[in-house]
Design a protein around this motif. Sequence first.
Motif, PDB file in Angstrom:
ATOM      1  N   ALA B 153       0.827  -1.211   0.000  1.00 35.09           N
ATOM      2  CA  ALA B 153       0.000   0.000   0.000  1.00 35.09           C
ATOM      3  C   ALA B 153       0.857   1.254   0.000  1.00 35.09           C
ATOM      4  O   ALA B 153       0.618   2.180  -0.791  1.00 35.09           O
ATOM      5  CB  ALA B 153      -0.938  -0.007   1.212  1.00 35.09           C
ATOM      6  N   THR B 154       1.877   1.276   0.871  1.00 35.35           N
ATOM      7  CA  THR B 154       2.686   2.491   0.942  1.00 35.35           C
ATOM      8  C   THR B 154       3.498   2.676  -0.337  1.00 35.35           C
ATOM      9  O   THR B 154       3.661   3.792  -0.833  1.00 35.35           O
ATOM     10  CB  THR B 154       3.609   2.474   2.186  1.00 35.35           C
ATOM     11  N   ALA B 155       4.002   1.551  -0.873  1.00 29.38           N
ATOM     12  CA  ALA B 155       4.782   1.652  -2.114  1.00 29.38           C
ATOM     13  C   ALA B 155       3.876   2.001  -3.303  1.00 29.38           C
ATOM     14  O   ALA B 155       4.246   2.790  -4.171  1.00 29.38           O
ATOM     15  CB  ALA B 155       5.534   0.348  -2.378  1.00 29.38           C
ATOM     16  N   TYR B 156       2.661   1.408  -3.322  1.00 26.92           N
ATOM     17  CA  TYR B 156       1.717   1.685  -4.416  1.00 26.92           C
ATOM     18  C   TYR B 156       1.330   3.163  -4.414  1.00 26.92           C
ATOM     19  O   TYR B 156       1.285   3.811  -5.467  1.00 26.92           O
ATOM     20  CB  TYR B 156       0.474   0.803  -4.247  1.00 26.92           C
ATOM     21  N   SER B 157       1.044   3.663  -3.236  1.00 27.55           N
ATOM     22  CA  SER B 157       0.652   5.066  -3.113  1.00 27.55           C
ATOM     23  C   SER B 157       1.756   5.976  -3.643  1.00 27.55           C
ATOM     24  O   SER B 157       1.502   6.934  -4.373  1.00 27.55           O
ATOM     25  CB  SER B 157       0.341   5.386  -1.649  1.00 27.55           C
ATOM     26  N   ALA B 158       3.003   5.644  -3.274  1.00 25.90           N
ATOM     27  CA  ALA B 158       4.135   6.460  -3.737  1.00 25.90           C
ATOM     28  C   ALA B 158       4.329   6.304  -5.242  1.00 25.90           C
ATOM     29  O   ALA B 158       4.635   7.271  -5.942  1.00 25.90           O
ATOM     30  CB  ALA B 158       5.406   6.053  -2.989  1.00 25.90           C
ATOM     31  N   ARG B 159       4.118   5.084  -5.749  1.00 29.02           N
ATOM     32  CA  ARG B 159       4.373   4.818  -7.168  1.00 29.02           C
ATOM     33  C   ARG B 159       3.363   5.518  -8.068  1.00 29.02           C
ATOM     34  O   ARG B 159       3.713   6.094  -9.098  1.00 29.02           O
ATOM     35  CB  ARG B 159       4.337   3.301  -7.392  1.00 29.02           C
ATOM     36  N   TYR B 160       2.062   5.435  -7.696  1.00 26.91           N
ATOM     37  CA  TYR B 160       1.025   5.923  -8.607  1.00 26.91           C
ATOM     38  C   TYR B 160       0.363   7.225  -8.145  1.00 26.91           C
ATOM     39  O   TYR B 160      -0.523   7.734  -8.818  1.00 26.91           O
ATOM     40  CB  TYR B 160      -0.054   4.852  -8.787  1.00 26.91           C
ATOM     41  N   GLY B 161       0.767   7.699  -6.965  1.00 25.65           N
ATOM     42  CA  GLY B 161       0.152   8.922  -6.476  1.00 25.65           C
ATOM     43  C   GLY B 161      -1.302   8.742  -6.090  1.00 25.65           C
ATOM     44  O   GLY B 161      -2.061   9.709  -6.030  1.00 25.65           O
ATOM     45  N   GLU B 314      -5.864  -1.719 -15.388  1.00 26.30           N
ATOM     46  CA  GLU B 314      -4.693  -0.993 -15.869  1.00 26.30           C
ATOM     47  C   GLU B 314      -3.800  -0.614 -14.686  1.00 26.30           C
ATOM     48  O   GLU B 314      -4.324  -0.301 -13.612  1.00 26.30           O
ATOM     49  CB  GLU B 314      -5.125   0.296 -16.587  1.00 26.30           C
ATOM     50  N   PRO B 315      -2.486  -0.614 -14.872  1.00 33.40           N
ATOM     51  CA  PRO B 315      -1.597  -0.214 -13.780  1.00 33.40           C
ATOM     52  C   PRO B 315      -1.992   1.154 -13.215  1.00 33.40           C
ATOM     53  O   PRO B 315      -2.215   2.100 -13.978  1.00 33.40           O
ATOM     54  CB  PRO B 315      -0.214  -0.161 -14.443  1.00 33.40           C
ATOM     55  N   GLY B 316      -2.106   1.220 -11.895  1.00 33.10           N
ATOM     56  CA  GLY B 316      -2.473   2.478 -11.246  1.00 33.10           C
ATOM     57  C   GLY B 316      -3.960   2.730 -11.188  1.00 33.10           C
ATOM     58  O   GLY B 316      -4.400   3.746 -10.635  1.00 33.10           O
ATOM     59  N   HIS B 317      -4.772   1.802 -11.756  1.00 36.18           N
ATOM     60  CA  HIS B 317      -6.209   2.065 -11.839  1.00 36.18           C
ATOM     61  C   HIS B 317      -7.073   0.956 -11.241  1.00 36.18           C
ATOM     62  O   HIS B 317      -8.268   0.873 -11.536  1.00 36.18           O
ATOM     63  CB  HIS B 317      -6.616   2.321 -13.288  1.00 36.18           C
ATOM     64  N   ALA B 318      -6.500   0.115 -10.399  1.00 36.13           N
ATOM     65  CA  ALA B 318      -7.299  -0.948  -9.783  1.00 36.13           C
ATOM     66  C   ALA B 318      -8.460  -0.370  -8.974  1.00 36.13           C
ATOM     67  O   ALA B 318      -9.550  -0.950  -8.928  1.00 36.13           O
ATOM     68  CB  ALA B 318      -6.424  -1.826  -8.889  1.00 36.13           C
ATOM     69  N   ALA B 319      -8.214   0.780  -8.357  1.00 36.05           N
ATOM     70  CA  ALA B 319      -9.242   1.362  -7.493  1.00 36.05           C
ATOM     71  C   ALA B 319     -10.547   1.613  -8.254  1.00 36.05           C
ATOM     72  O   ALA B 319     -11.641   1.362  -7.719  1.00 36.05           O
ATOM     73  CB  ALA B 319      -8.734   2.665  -6.868  1.00 36.05           C
ATOM     74  N   GLU B 320     -10.435   2.072  -9.486  1.00 35.40           N
ATOM     75  CA  GLU B 320     -11.648   2.348 -10.260  1.00 35.40           C
ATOM     76  C   GLU B 320     -12.455   1.069 -10.467  1.00 35.40           C
ATOM     77  O   GLU B 320     -13.679   1.058 -10.302  1.00 35.40           O
ATOM     78  CB  GLU B 320     -11.284   2.952 -11.628  1.00 35.40           C
TER      79      GLU B 320
END
Lengths: 485, 400
Positions: B153-161, B314-320
Amino acid sequence: MAGIVAYGGYVPIYRLNRMAVYSSMGWLNPANIMNAAGEKAVANFDEDPVTMAVAAARDAIVDSGGDDLGALYFASTTSPYRERLCANIVASALGIEKIRTSDFAGGLKAGTSALLAALDIASSGDGGKTMVTASDMRLGLAGSPQELIFGDGAGALIVGNDNVIAEFKGSYSSGHDFGDHVRGSESRFDRQWEERWIREEGFETFILEALSGICDRCGVKTAALSKVIFPGYFGGGRKKIMKKAGILPEQVVDNLQERVGDTGTAHPLLMLGLALEDVSPGDLILLVGYGSGCDALLFEATGEIENYSPRKGVSGYIGRKRELDNYMKYLVWRRIVPADEGLRAETDKETRFSLIWRSHEMIYGLRGSVCRRCGTQQYPEQRICVNPSCGAIDEMEPVYLSEKGGTIFSFTADMLTATINPPAMYGGVDIGGGGRLPIEFTDCTMEDLAVGKAVDFTFRIKFYDKVRDVTNYFWKAVPVAGEVN
Amino acid sequence: MAEGIRDKVVILGMGCSKFGERWNDSSEDLVIEALLECLADAGIEIRDIEAAWLSHHMDEVNIGKGGLFLGRALHLPRIPITRTENLCASGTEAFRGACYAVASGAYDTALAIGVEKLKDTGYGGLPDSPIFGQMSRMTGPNATPPGMFAQLATAYSARYGVTMEKIKESMTHISWKSHQNGARNPRAHMRRPVTKEQIADSPIIAYPLGLFDCCGVSDGSACAIVTTPENAARIKPGIDPVKVKALQIAVSSGEEMQYTAWDGAGMLTTRRAAEKAYAEAGISDPRTELSLMEVHDCFSITEFATMEDLGISEPGHAAEDVLGGFFDIDGGVPCQTDGGLKCFGHPIGASGLRMLYEIYNQLLGRWPEDRAIKDAGLGLAHNLGGVPNQNVCSVAIIGK
């Protein structure tokens, strides 16, 4: 010329307000209000005399990397081992091997005795430098005066012949089997005899004897001394010594009682470290180590002193502090009060010495490797390059990584794992110059952690193998901006 | 060029015990419970099993090492039994062994069975075991699985903003969805639907994972009997069997942990295993071709990151996708239709086979209306063993 070529020190980040202790334990011994002023430095849950000695030594190693050391001494009365040379662990953490090593113990003057032994090497013209470390974290029983008086810390000096900042002029020593503080081989807690007897028959008598002894031997008058350093928290006793010896308050170096506490063998070195931050060429410095007798040493600052400063220094570490606002936490960290760590903590984490030995440079020295072919730095040491586009085999150079620092790559704070300091904070750290390692964070709270934040590495207790009474060490990361400077 | 496993092996029968805190049932009880269902489904008897692969992970608190346990428990007549241990992919690894044995022509009928008895430790969470070896005791963090996965989570947040709040909201939806599904499943460990508020407000286990972001630690067993298409047609004539389409394993190279190229926001192994599995199964667009998935939701954040690793989001868009309900039971690719590790439970050695059990029964249209996936054609089971920076990933695809 023999003398001190570098100095440093270490005071752990936590301070315990003595009134917080007194408010919990004063009921048992109300007279302790006399000792309840100020704060004492308290080692973190993952620190011990070995780790503090490493920190102090690193503070003193400014630019040499320690490669030119020919000997390393470790002085302590609270060594985690009866048999196992702590000087070797300290040396391994500094990435040094095959040098003369020795532990000094027994009495509180072991710190100055180790310094004298180092000066003997330098005076003999052997040529090599000696790292002298002294480190203590003595325990008093809950409610005892010692619990309030003692503090945790470490001092470090490098002694040698070149670029001397304080020339050794002479010494005077006495050894007395004076049972003021005694711990038997089975005892964890200090036991002291009647305070007035200690003060009058020991402290005042031995220190005055040493002061006059060294002044006579070196042909100096106390009035000529710029700095007089002697440990000891007896306010009245200190004044009496000064009066009898003709020493003025401005000559005397702060005993750090209000800010750190009595750090045992480390204390003369710690006070010297503080004093040396503020001397001028030509200044005469008198250092006294007290406990089971006295060592008195006279130094004269040289012109080199103006070119030297420790990395953080004793004053830097004293200024870097956080309040340990919970006395019970101190008791649990020191394993004075048994605390429920949960069944998970019962897992037997066995120490395997053959594994440690074959990997000690990697574990204690934080040694990794650099690929000669592609330049990739990696940890732990590899035979096959981890760079997926390289893969060179056996083309590695060893590299020590502890001074390279890094940046936080990922982090968490874990409430599930067994620890006496929850939450356990850990994550990934990208090492300066390349490579990455999973590592614990310490001396911080979760608020200090963020991806991309800079960290320094610090040598700490990894885990205590309670079945075998073995302390295992590794490195942790401390967020740089998380330090309160 | 190897042609892969596709359509060479079929599943003759499957079984799965009730998962949960089976305080009074032994590992023997659990494997027998799963096996009896499996034999009845397959239409064969114990003596027809020619070879077996047994998966279990925590031998320290369970049934010891090797394959001996299974021979003794079932009194198998001195057949070959191989123990597989590949962390949380152990169950799929056992299935892979059995399938490869049948595909090779060495055996007609093979059993893959997984079992784990985790609740004999006296505490919650997985037992503390040096799964990465003794050196990890000396240098690795004093870590737990939730703490290691939480770092995604912390790395993902930093990676994709993507903000931690958005990630937490997605994690909450993931656990909420699994509880919805698990509540409908009588075999599941946790059958209580919970509200999003309960999930989001649960006590932190390892930042940012709360209690409800962590899967159940359960006792249980699951198994499969596999055979050749010819043999299946003989034993179960007229039935369109579930076929094995792809079996892939990918193991970390050490790059994630030691080299600095990995972003920490997903699993390199999953990306590799998925890529190879899609090729083996002949899938070009998993987002539209897969009917359902069972992914390794040991923690909600793992499921979150896995959706990108599997190429569904898509990378960075799992949340959607997550918040849009794409993985809900009525979504584009329903995920964890049985409640997943989160609610069905996670007896490690059995988990991969439990996932296949769910997909297998969905493909055969056996589940009641309230959790049936209509006209399911292809399903994917994903396991991730270890931790994000060093792990074993399995991707299995089965279909009609």
